[in-house]
Design a protein around this motif. Structure first.
Motif, PDB file in Angstrom:
ATOM      1  N   GLN A   8       0.843  -1.188   0.000  1.00 50.61           N
ATOM      2  CA  GLN A   8       0.000   0.000   0.000  1.00 50.61           C
ATOM      3  C   GLN A   8       0.880   1.239   0.000  1.00 50.61           C
ATOM      4  OE1 GLN A   8      -2.069  -0.747   3.762  1.00 50.61           O
ATOM      5  NE2 GLN A   8      -0.796   0.740   4.814  1.00 50.61           N
ATOM      6  N   GLN A   9       0.284   2.359  -0.350  1.00 54.08           N
ATOM      7  CA  GLN A   9       0.967   3.645  -0.229  1.00 54.08           C
ATOM      8  C   GLN A   9       0.150   4.515   0.708  1.00 54.08           C
ATOM      9  OE1 GLN A   9       1.186   6.873  -3.384  1.00 54.08           O
ATOM     10  NE2 GLN A   9       3.329   6.217  -3.376  1.00 54.08           N
ATOM     11  N   MET A  10       0.772   4.946   1.772  1.00 56.15           N
ATOM     12  CA  MET A  10       0.060   5.804   2.722  1.00 56.15           C
ATOM     13  C   MET A  10      -0.217   7.160   2.078  1.00 56.15           C
ATOM     14  SD  MET A  10       1.557   5.151   6.553  1.00 56.15           S
ATOM     15  CE  MET A  10       3.206   5.745   6.207  1.00 56.15           C
ATOM     16  N   TYR A  11      -1.415   7.647   2.323  1.00 57.48           N
ATOM     17  CA  TYR A  11      -1.784   8.980   1.846  1.00 57.48           C
ATOM     18  C   TYR A  11      -0.984  10.020   2.614  1.00 57.48           C
ATOM     19  CZ  TYR A  11      -4.595  13.142   0.935  1.00 57.48           C
ATOM     20  OH  TYR A  11      -5.005  14.406   0.588  1.00 57.48           O
ATOM     21  N   TRP A  12      -0.635  11.098   1.928  1.00 55.77           N
ATOM     22  CA  TRP A  12       0.026  12.180   2.655  1.00 55.77           C
ATOM     23  C   TRP A  12      -0.417  13.537   2.157  1.00 55.77           C
ATOM     24  CZ3 TRP A  12       1.891  12.667   7.164  1.00 55.77           C
ATOM     25  CH2 TRP A  12       2.477  13.885   7.530  1.00 55.77           C
ATOM     26  N   ASP A  13      -0.604  14.444   3.100  1.00 48.49           N
ATOM     27  CA  ASP A  13      -0.822  15.863   2.848  1.00 48.49           C
ATOM     28  C   ASP A  13      -0.076  16.582   3.963  1.00 48.49           C
ATOM     29  OD1 ASP A  13      -2.086  18.547   3.125  1.00 48.49           O
ATOM     30  OD2 ASP A  13      -3.374  17.816   1.513  1.00 48.49           O
ATOM     31  N   ASP A  14       0.597  17.671   3.621  1.00 51.09           N
ATOM     32  CA  ASP A  14       1.439  18.337   4.625  1.00 51.09           C
ATOM     33  C   ASP A  14       0.663  18.852   5.830  1.00 51.09           C
ATOM     34  OD1 ASP A  14       3.724  17.785   3.251  1.00 51.09           O
ATOM     35  OD2 ASP A  14       4.059  19.824   2.500  1.00 51.09           O
ATOM     36  N   LYS A  15      -0.650  19.014   5.705  1.00 45.96           N
ATOM     37  CA  LYS A  15      -1.441  19.415   6.874  1.00 45.96           C
ATOM     38  C   LYS A  15      -1.349  18.360   7.975  1.00 45.96           C
ATOM     39  CE  LYS A  15      -5.814  17.323   5.339  1.00 45.96           C
ATOM     40  NZ  LYS A  15      -7.202  17.574   4.902  1.00 45.96           N
ATOM     41  N   MET A  16      -0.999  17.118   7.595  1.00 48.39           N
ATOM     42  CA  MET A  16      -0.977  16.004   8.537  1.00 48.39           C
ATOM     43  C   MET A  16       0.256  16.022   9.440  1.00 48.39           C
ATOM     44  SD  MET A  16      -2.442  13.203   5.811  1.00 48.39           S
ATOM     45  CE  MET A  16      -2.106  11.758   6.803  1.00 48.39           C
ATOM     46  N   TYR A  17       1.127  17.003   9.260  1.00 51.93           N
ATOM     47  CA  TYR A  17       2.227  17.142  10.212  1.00 51.93           C
ATOM     48  C   TYR A  17       1.694  17.513  11.594  1.00 51.93           C
ATOM     49  CZ  TYR A  17       5.977  16.553   6.838  1.00 51.93           C
ATOM     50  OH  TYR A  17       6.845  16.007   5.932  1.00 51.93           O
ATOM     51  N   LEU A  18       0.514  18.124  11.643  1.00 46.24           N
ATOM     52  CA  LEU A  18      -0.159  18.412  12.907  1.00 46.24           C
ATOM     53  C   LEU A  18      -1.548  17.799  12.883  1.00 46.24           C
ATOM     54  CD1 LEU A  18       0.784  22.178  13.384  1.00 46.24           C
ATOM     55  CD2 LEU A  18       1.807  20.218  14.552  1.00 46.24           C
ATOM     56  N   PHE A  19      -2.079  17.508  14.058  1.00 42.85           N
ATOM     57  CA  PHE A  19      -3.428  16.955  14.170  1.00 42.85           C
ATOM     58  C   PHE A  19      -4.468  18.057  13.938  1.00 42.85           C
ATOM     59  CE2 PHE A  19      -3.331  12.773  16.669  1.00 42.85           C
ATOM     60  CZ  PHE A  19      -2.053  12.457  16.244  1.00 42.85           C
ATOM     61  N   PRO A  20      -5.654  17.669  13.468  1.00 42.24           N
ATOM     62  CA  PRO A  20      -6.756  18.639  13.414  1.00 42.24           C
ATOM     63  C   PRO A  20      -7.391  18.803  14.795  1.00 42.24           C
ATOM     64  CG  PRO A  20      -7.525  16.510  12.617  1.00 42.24           C
ATOM     65  CD  PRO A  20      -6.046  16.352  12.918  1.00 42.24           C
ATOM     66  N   TYR A  21      -7.731  20.036  15.122  1.00 48.84           N
ATOM     67  CA  TYR A  21      -8.499  20.258  16.348  1.00 48.84           C
ATOM     68  C   TYR A  21      -9.899  19.660  16.180  1.00 48.84           C
ATOM     69  CZ  TYR A  21      -5.582  23.183  19.309  1.00 48.84           C
ATOM     70  OH  TYR A  21      -4.606  23.632  20.162  1.00 48.84           O
ATOM     71  N   PRO A  22     -10.437  19.011  17.212  1.00 46.94           N
ATOM     72  CA  PRO A  22     -11.803  18.489  17.117  1.00 46.94           C
ATOM     73  C   PRO A  22     -12.781  19.601  16.747  1.00 46.94           C
ATOM     74  CG  PRO A  22     -10.717  17.692  19.101  1.00 46.94           C
ATOM     75  CD  PRO A  22      -9.819  18.737  18.519  1.00 46.94           C
ATOM     76  N   GLN A  23     -13.627  19.333  15.775  1.00 46.85           N
ATOM     77  CA  GLN A  23     -14.504  20.381  15.266  1.00 46.85           C
ATOM     78  C   GLN A  23     -15.469  20.888  16.329  1.00 46.85           C
ATOM     79  OE1 GLN A  23     -13.969  21.733  12.342  1.00 46.85           O
ATOM     80  NE2 GLN A  23     -15.517  23.300  12.806  1.00 46.85           N
ATOM     81  N   ASN A  24     -15.928  20.001  17.222  1.00 46.33           N
ATOM     82  CA  ASN A  24     -16.865  20.451  18.252  1.00 46.33           C
ATOM     83  C   ASN A  24     -16.220  21.467  19.182  1.00 46.33           C
ATOM     84  OD1 ASN A  24     -15.322  18.158  19.223  1.00 46.33           O
ATOM     85  ND2 ASN A  24     -16.565  18.266  21.085  1.00 46.33           N
ATOM     86  N   GLU A  25     -14.888  21.367  19.381  1.00 48.45           N
ATOM     87  CA  GLU A  25     -14.202  22.342  20.231  1.00 48.45           C
ATOM     88  C   GLU A  25     -14.102  23.699  19.523  1.00 48.45           C
ATOM     89  OE1 GLU A  25     -13.667  21.716  23.239  1.00 48.45           O
ATOM     90  OE2 GLU A  25     -13.932  19.550  23.210  1.00 48.45           O
ATOM     91  N   ILE A  26     -13.925  23.674  18.202  1.00 52.45           N
ATOM     92  CA  ILE A  26     -13.884  24.920  17.434  1.00 52.45           C
ATOM     93  C   ILE A  26     -15.252  25.602  17.467  1.00 52.45           C
ATOM     94  CG2 ILE A  26     -13.476  25.926  15.152  1.00 52.45           C
ATOM     95  CD1 ILE A  26     -10.946  24.833  16.398  1.00 52.45           C
ATOM     96  N   TYR A  27     -16.316  24.797  17.386  1.00 44.65           N
ATOM     97  CA  TYR A  27     -17.665  25.369  17.471  1.00 44.65           C
ATOM     98  C   TYR A  27     -17.891  26.055  18.815  1.00 44.65           C
ATOM     99  CZ  TYR A  27     -19.071  22.705  13.295  1.00 44.65           C
ATOM    100  OH  TYR A  27     -19.183  22.202  12.017  1.00 44.65           O
ATOM    101  N   MET A  28     -17.427  25.395  19.887  1.00 47.18           N
ATOM    102  CA  MET A  28     -17.639  25.953  21.223  1.00 47.18           C
ATOM    103  C   MET A  28     -16.734  27.147  21.490  1.00 47.18           C
ATOM    104  SD  MET A  28     -18.324  22.756  23.805  1.00 47.18           S
ATOM    105  CE  MET A  28     -16.853  21.828  23.394  1.00 47.18           C
ATOM    106  N   ASN A  29     -15.542  27.126  20.899  1.00 44.42           N
ATOM    107  CA  ASN A  29     -14.583  28.201  21.159  1.00 44.42           C
ATOM    108  C   ASN A  29     -13.843  28.554  19.869  1.00 44.42           C
ATOM    109  OD1 ASN A  29     -12.665  29.984  22.072  1.00 44.42           O
ATOM    110  ND2 ASN A  29     -11.555  28.500  23.325  1.00 44.42           N
ATOM    111  N   PRO A  30     -14.367  29.456  19.074  1.00 41.94           N
ATOM    112  CA  PRO A  30     -13.713  29.840  17.819  1.00 41.94           C
ATOM    113  C   PRO A  30     -12.324  30.426  18.013  1.00 41.94           C
ATOM    114  CG  PRO A  30     -15.986  30.625  17.876  1.00 41.94           C
ATOM    115  CD  PRO A  30     -15.659  30.133  19.263  1.00 41.94           C
ATOM    116  N   ASN A  31     -11.997  30.877  19.238  1.00 41.79           N
ATOM    117  CA  ASN A  31     -10.665  31.431  19.488  1.00 41.79           C
ATOM    118  C   ASN A  31      -9.561  30.392  19.318  1.00 41.79           C
ATOM    119  OD1 ASN A  31     -11.675  33.957  20.056  1.00 41.79           O
ATOM    120  ND2 ASN A  31     -11.654  33.692  22.277  1.00 41.79           N
ATOM    121  N   LEU A  32      -9.926  29.121  19.402  1.00 41.57           N
ATOM    122  CA  LEU A  32      -8.903  28.086  19.248  1.00 41.57           C
ATOM    123  C   LEU A  32      -8.324  28.101  17.834  1.00 41.57           C
ATOM    124  CD1 LEU A  32     -10.379  25.015  21.164  1.00 41.57           C
ATOM    125  CD2 LEU A  32      -8.468  26.471  21.845  1.00 41.57           C
TER     126      LEU A  32
END
Length: 564
Positions: free
Chosen positions: A528-552
């Protein structure tokens, strides 16, 4: 003597009952605040509550280890959510090992530090165990400060910038908190470790017989790891040598303690087939997550298919196997027919590779539970649904003393290593090489990078390296890969080095073995070949936390929708 382990079960129960989402305001644990902080046993239980958040990766992602989202391993069962990372379908809505539970540990730590006062124990001064009680209690705040720093690091290594939370918050406050830059979070962690290290015992025995607690070496080991990440390409794009200098000096602080040693691997209890508590006797052990109960789950999840109750699970790749040199230090090459025909064993059945290969990987011909492993086409361990795709099974952390036989079951404690001395030497080798090169010393760093690297190789009986320049850098990285395989490092190493996009990291290989008896042919196959995108160097913040606190704010490249 009491052992912190007995409090962990109660602490885990408290978390289950009192858990909350994200960085919730402070809660008590079923007792009034006065009760919780007025008696030694209650204080000790609150500290154990903070310890109970320590990570373990015997299968963090629905039994898959994070190593199975790297070029070191494939998880056999493709319906596992670890494939969200492998296939690039993880997102702010499809979260994988996001570490959000570490905020529970941070919240509990802050609450403890704000309410703890050892002076309240003075009323027990006539108790027979008063000196022991107050001696232990005097270390509580330092232990908790370390744990808070450790949890902050676990979040920062995933997300980069994270809120630097050092007190309890109201619900309204927490929903407007902002991120702190990664460098400032690391500065805080380093400052905490520097301050608390001298206040902590050097040895576990100095805790009146209690084990499993934070020591001076633990605090300095975290400082070393945090500064190494801060110096690496992901967080040091300009390659500032001062950051490598700081990382090298921090690693040497642990080395200079003269507390830890690397025994020959044949003599290291870390690899003992007796399992259970034997690992705790290793002279290189710095800190571990203690198991509170015996279990056979890890063996069940990862034993070769064909063994009773086995599930296959996390299977090492050909990429990892190729990283182990021949016994004489020669890199393995598929272009050399002698190497290939003696890929694991020679004609006399003798091992041909770095002995660490056989401690980490079960190959065709390895003996497990008094039976030879058969991963050739049609072999006993390659014919069932769920059999290895790579041609290998996991050996690391697997214990042959565990029995899955329902008539004669045997379970053991499985302690998870968080810091050990080999990592410190490899941290030092990497940092010194990046700062000064392989053969230089400096004030405060009298050991060369080459000497530190060779200390690790000596324990495996491997030849000293003589490479220089970029070749030496690759040797350091390869040594880290094979020595620390399946210990939770590879996933983050390929990110901090910014090499995750390389074809040799993304392309995942196995081996196809044909033949029978002792006559086999081997073919390296792309799985297999693992998918890669440079955004994956960091984790995504959970979307529900962004909804509760857009300052994040969301990390670059990620959005709330899964578009892959």
């Amino acid at each position: 003597m009491r052992n912190i382990k007995k409090y962990m079960v109660a602490a885990c129960t408290l978390l289950a009952l009192g858990g909350c989402d994200y960085l919730d305001y402070d809660e008590t644990t079923g007792k009034t605040r006065e009760e919780a902080y007025s008696y030694f046993d209650n204080m000790n239980q609150l500290v154990a509550n903070v310890y109970s958040v320590l990570p373990v990766d015997f299968g963090r992602v629905s039994d898959a280890m994070m190593e199975s989202a790297t070029d070191n391993s494939i998880y056999t069962w493709e319906n596992n959510s670890i494939y969200y990372i492998v296939n690039g379908t993880w997102s702010p809505l499809k979260r994988v090992d996001d570490g959000w539970s570490f905020w529970n540990g941070i919240r509990s730590a802050n609450s403890f530090l704000e309410n703890y006062d050892p002076e309240v124990l003075k009323r027990f001064e006539y108790n027979e165990d008063y000196d022991e009680m107050t001696g232990k209690a005097s270390k509580f705040s330092y232990e908790v400060r370390f744990l808070r720093a450790f949890y902050l690091f676990e979040l920062a290594k995933r997300y980069g910038d994270v809120p630097l939370v050092t007190r309890t918050y109201t619900q309204e406050e927490i929903n407007s908190i902002e991120k702190t830059p990664f460098t400032e979070v690391i500065d805080f962690i380093v400052k905490e470790c520097t301050e608390i290290a001298p206040e902590l015992p050097v040895d576990q025995s100095d805790f009146w017989g209690e084990t499993g607690r934070v020591t001076k070496g633990t605090a300095l080991a975290l400082k070393s790891r945090a500064l190494l990440y801060a110096a690496s390409a992901l967080h040091n794009p300009d390659n500032d040598p001062a950051k490598w200098e700081a990382a090298a000096k921090a690693a040497y602080e642990v080395i200079a303690m003269n507390k830890y040693q690397l025994p020959k691997i044949a003599d290291d209890p870390l690899y003992s087939d007796l399992g259970g508590h034997e690992v705790l006797k290793s002279p290189q052990l710095i800190f571990e997550r203690r198991a509170t109960e015996t279990s056979s789950d890890f063996e069940s999840r990862n034993e070769p298919m064909g063994y009773e109750s086995a599930e296959g699970g996390n299977t090492p790749t050909q990429n990892l196997v190729d990283a182990y040199e021949l016994k004489d230090g020669t890199p393995f090459s598929w272009d050399n027919p002698v190497h290939v025909s003696n890929i694991y064993y020679d004609a006399n059945g003798e091992e041909t590779r770095d002995p660490r290969l056989y401690l980490n990987v079960l190959t065709n011909g390895s003996v497990w539970q008094e039976r030879k492993i058969e991963t050739f086409e049609g072999g006993k361990n390659k014919i069932l649904d769920g059999s290895t795709k790579t041609g290998y099974y996991l050996r690391k952390y697997m214990n042959p003393s565990v029995s899955l036989n329902p008539d004669k079951p045997n379970k053991l404690h499985h302690h998870y290593i968080l810091f050990r001395y080999a990592e410190i030497l490899l941290n030092y080798a990497e940092a010194m090489n990046e700062w000064k090169g392989p053969d230089a010393t400096a004030e405060g760093c009298p050991l060369t990078a080459r000497q530190a690297l060779n200390q690790v190789r000596d324990c495996a009986g491997m030849k000293h390296v003589d490479e220089t320049g970029a070749d030496f850098t690759e040797k350091v990285r390869n040594e880290r890969r094979i020595e620390l395989a399946f210990e939770g490092h590879r996933f983050y190493d390929i990110r901090r080095w910014k090499i995750a996009s390389r074809d040799d990291v993304r392309n995942i290989y196995g081996v196809k073995i044909t033949g029978s008896g002792t006559s086999f042919t081997y073919e390296k196959v792309l799985l297999q070949q693992m998918y890669w995108d440079d955004k994956m160097y960091l984790f995504p913040y959970p979307q529900n936390e962004i909804y509760m606190n857009p300052n994040l704010t969301q990390n670059p490249g990620w959005s709330g929708e899964n578009k892959n």
